[in-house]
Write a protein that holds these residues in place. Structure first.
Motif, PDB file in Angstrom:
ATOM      1  N   VAL A 247      14.320  41.660 -12.457  1.00  0.00           N
ATOM      2  CA  VAL A 247      14.361  41.961 -11.014  1.00  0.00           C
ATOM      3  C   VAL A 247      13.102  42.729 -10.621  1.00  0.00           C
ATOM      4  CG1 VAL A 247      15.576  43.260  -9.222  1.00  0.00           C
ATOM      5  CG2 VAL A 247      16.875  41.858 -10.844  1.00  0.00           C
ATOM      6  N   ARG A 248      12.711  43.700 -11.430  1.00  0.00           N
ATOM      7  CA  ARG A 248      11.488  44.454 -11.123  1.00  0.00           C
ATOM      8  C   ARG A 248      10.247  43.566 -11.189  1.00  0.00           C
ATOM      9  NH1 ARG A 248      14.443  48.199 -13.952  1.00  0.00           N
ATOM     10  NH2 ARG A 248      13.381  47.894 -15.942  1.00  0.00           N
ATOM     11  N   MET A 249      10.220  42.648 -12.130  1.00  0.00           N
ATOM     12  CA  MET A 249       9.053  41.781 -12.326  1.00  0.00           C
ATOM     13  C   MET A 249       8.992  40.630 -11.313  1.00  0.00           C
ATOM     14  SD  MET A 249       8.079  39.823 -15.830  1.00  0.00           S
ATOM     15  CE  MET A 249       7.376  38.207 -15.734  1.00  0.00           C
ATOM     16  N   LEU A 250      10.133  40.003 -11.062  1.00  0.00           N
ATOM     17  CA  LEU A 250      10.158  38.770 -10.266  1.00  0.00           C
ATOM     18  C   LEU A 250      10.733  38.943  -8.868  1.00  0.00           C
ATOM     19  CD1 LEU A 250      11.547  36.438 -13.080  1.00  0.00           C
ATOM     20  CD2 LEU A 250       9.156  36.651 -12.350  1.00  0.00           C
ATOM     21  N   GLY A 251      11.533  39.966  -8.671  1.00  0.00           N
ATOM     22  CA  GLY A 251      12.202  40.122  -7.383  1.00  0.00           C
ATOM     23  C   GLY A 251      13.139  38.951  -7.122  1.00  0.00           C
ATOM     24  N   ARG A 252      13.377  38.707  -5.860  1.00  0.00           N
ATOM     25  CA  ARG A 252      14.287  37.618  -5.456  1.00  0.00           C
ATOM     26  C   ARG A 252      13.461  36.364  -5.206  1.00  0.00           C
ATOM     27  NH1 ARG A 252      18.999  39.385  -1.395  1.00  0.00           N
ATOM     28  NH2 ARG A 252      20.376  39.509  -3.195  1.00  0.00           N
ATOM     29  N   SER A 253      12.912  35.785  -6.295  1.00  0.00           N
ATOM     30  CA  SER A 253      11.965  34.672  -6.141  1.00  0.00           C
ATOM     31  C   SER A 253      12.369  33.382  -6.839  1.00  0.00           C
ATOM     32  CB  SER A 253      10.590  35.099  -6.668  1.00  0.00           C
ATOM     33  OG  SER A 253      10.656  35.351  -8.064  1.00  0.00           O
ATOM     34  N   ALA A 254      13.389  33.401  -7.677  1.00  0.00           N
ATOM     35  CA  ALA A 254      13.751  32.216  -8.467  1.00  0.00           C
ATOM     36  C   ALA A 254      14.336  31.130  -7.563  1.00  0.00           C
ATOM     37  CB  ALA A 254      14.756  32.577  -9.555  1.00  0.00           C
ATOM     38  N   VAL A 255      13.810  29.922  -7.701  1.00  0.00           N
ATOM     39  CA  VAL A 255      14.328  28.807  -6.899  1.00  0.00           C
ATOM     40  C   VAL A 255      15.409  28.040  -7.639  1.00  0.00           C
ATOM     41  CG1 VAL A 255      12.256  28.595  -5.487  1.00  0.00           C
ATOM     42  CG2 VAL A 255      12.466  27.230  -7.598  1.00  0.00           C
TER      43      VAL A 255
ATOM     44  N   LEU B 136      22.477  37.874 -11.107  1.00  0.00           N
ATOM     45  CA  LEU B 136      21.619  36.727 -10.810  1.00  0.00           C
ATOM     46  C   LEU B 136      21.251  36.671  -9.333  1.00  0.00           C
ATOM     47  CD1 LEU B 136      23.266  33.924 -12.985  1.00  0.00           C
ATOM     48  CD2 LEU B 136      21.310  35.402 -13.543  1.00  0.00           C
ATOM     49  N   ASP B 137      22.146  37.129  -8.484  1.00  0.00           N
ATOM     50  CA  ASP B 137      21.878  37.111  -7.041  1.00  0.00           C
ATOM     51  C   ASP B 137      20.646  37.931  -6.696  1.00  0.00           C
ATOM     52  OD1 ASP B 137      22.568  36.336  -4.346  1.00  0.00           O
ATOM     53  OD2 ASP B 137      23.223  38.411  -4.045  1.00  0.00           O
ATOM     54  N   GLN B 138      20.364  38.959  -7.468  1.00  0.00           N
ATOM     55  CA  GLN B 138      19.180  39.786  -7.225  1.00  0.00           C
ATOM     56  C   GLN B 138      17.878  39.046  -7.532  1.00  0.00           C
ATOM     57  OE1 GLN B 138      19.505  43.949  -8.659  1.00  0.00           O
ATOM     58  NE2 GLN B 138      21.470  43.238  -9.448  1.00  0.00           N
ATOM     59  N   LEU B 139      17.972  37.902  -8.227  1.00  0.00           N
ATOM     60  CA  LEU B 139      16.792  37.127  -8.623  1.00  0.00           C
ATOM     61  C   LEU B 139      16.641  35.823  -7.836  1.00  0.00           C
ATOM     62  CD1 LEU B 139      17.280  37.686 -12.417  1.00  0.00           C
ATOM     63  CD2 LEU B 139      15.243  38.393 -11.130  1.00  0.00           C
ATOM     64  N   LEU B 140      17.696  35.400  -7.157  1.00  0.00           N
ATOM     65  CA  LEU B 140      17.705  34.091  -6.502  1.00  0.00           C
ATOM     66  C   LEU B 140      17.088  34.163  -5.112  1.00  0.00           C
ATOM     67  CD1 LEU B 140      18.617  31.141  -6.872  1.00  0.00           C
ATOM     68  CD2 LEU B 140      20.775  31.796  -5.772  1.00  0.00           C
ATOM     69  N   ALA B 141      16.067  33.336  -4.899  1.00  0.00           N
ATOM     70  CA  ALA B 141      15.388  33.271  -3.600  1.00  0.00           C
ATOM     71  C   ALA B 141      16.324  32.694  -2.542  1.00  0.00           C
ATOM     72  CB  ALA B 141      14.143  32.390  -3.717  1.00  0.00           C
TER      73      ALA B 141
END
Length: 163
Positions: A88-96, A121-126
């Motif tokens: 989450v710290r590295m990628l933020g909410r950017s995963a498609v 997972l919601d914290q990572l999902l764009a």
């Protein structure tokens, strides 16, 4: 049904859902996440479906075929509960696209896992991103999608985050 037949059906459902989701995210910018490397088959399949994409993988202990191990900068090694906050710290909410294939043969344990895994997972999902999972995940901003043709209902689970 034999355990072998059940495994084959699960793998077919997984493949069909990933193939469908890859088509949906092909034109979207953002990384792909693989939650659980295992022997690397699904990671390898995602690389073939989405060449050139950043695919970040979570795995407790790498035991995959050497050709199916992600580069160090794309591997979150250790317990997924501990590694997800780093992501989450590295990628933020950017995963498609997030593919999650975690679990055990214990239904109650899997349901308990889903209660913390979905919000993590919601914290990572764009916004507008997709989740393909081997278990139900109940997140308010996610819309449950129907399975692709040929995939039995509730064999695999597809979600899309609200745009």
């Amino acid at each position: 049904m034999s355990r072998l037949d059940s495994f084959i059906r699960r793998m077919q459902a997984q493949r069909d859902c990933l193939n469908w989701a890859a088509g949906e995210v092909r034109g979207m910018a953002g990384p792909i996440l693989e939650i659980g490397l295992g022997n690397g088959r699904t990671y390898d399949h995602l690389r073939a479906l989405l060449p050139g994409r950043d695919i970040h993988v979570f795995e407790r202990e790498v035991r995959a075929h050497p050709d199916c191990v992600p580069p160090a900068g794309h591997l979150f090694l250790g317990d997924v509960r501990e590694q997800l906050p780093h992501a989450v710290r590295m990628l933020g909410r950017s995963a498609v696209l997030i593919h999650s294939d975690l679990g055990t043969g214990d239904h109650a344990a899997n349901m308990e896992m889903g209660r913390w895994l979905g919000p993590a997972l919601d914290q990572l999902l764009a916004p507008g991103g997709y989740v393909v999972a081997n278990q139900p995940l109940d997140i308010a901003r996610w819309i449950r999608l129907p399975e692709p043709d040929g995939v039995p209902q509730d064999r695999y689970f597809l979600y899309r985050a609200a745009p």
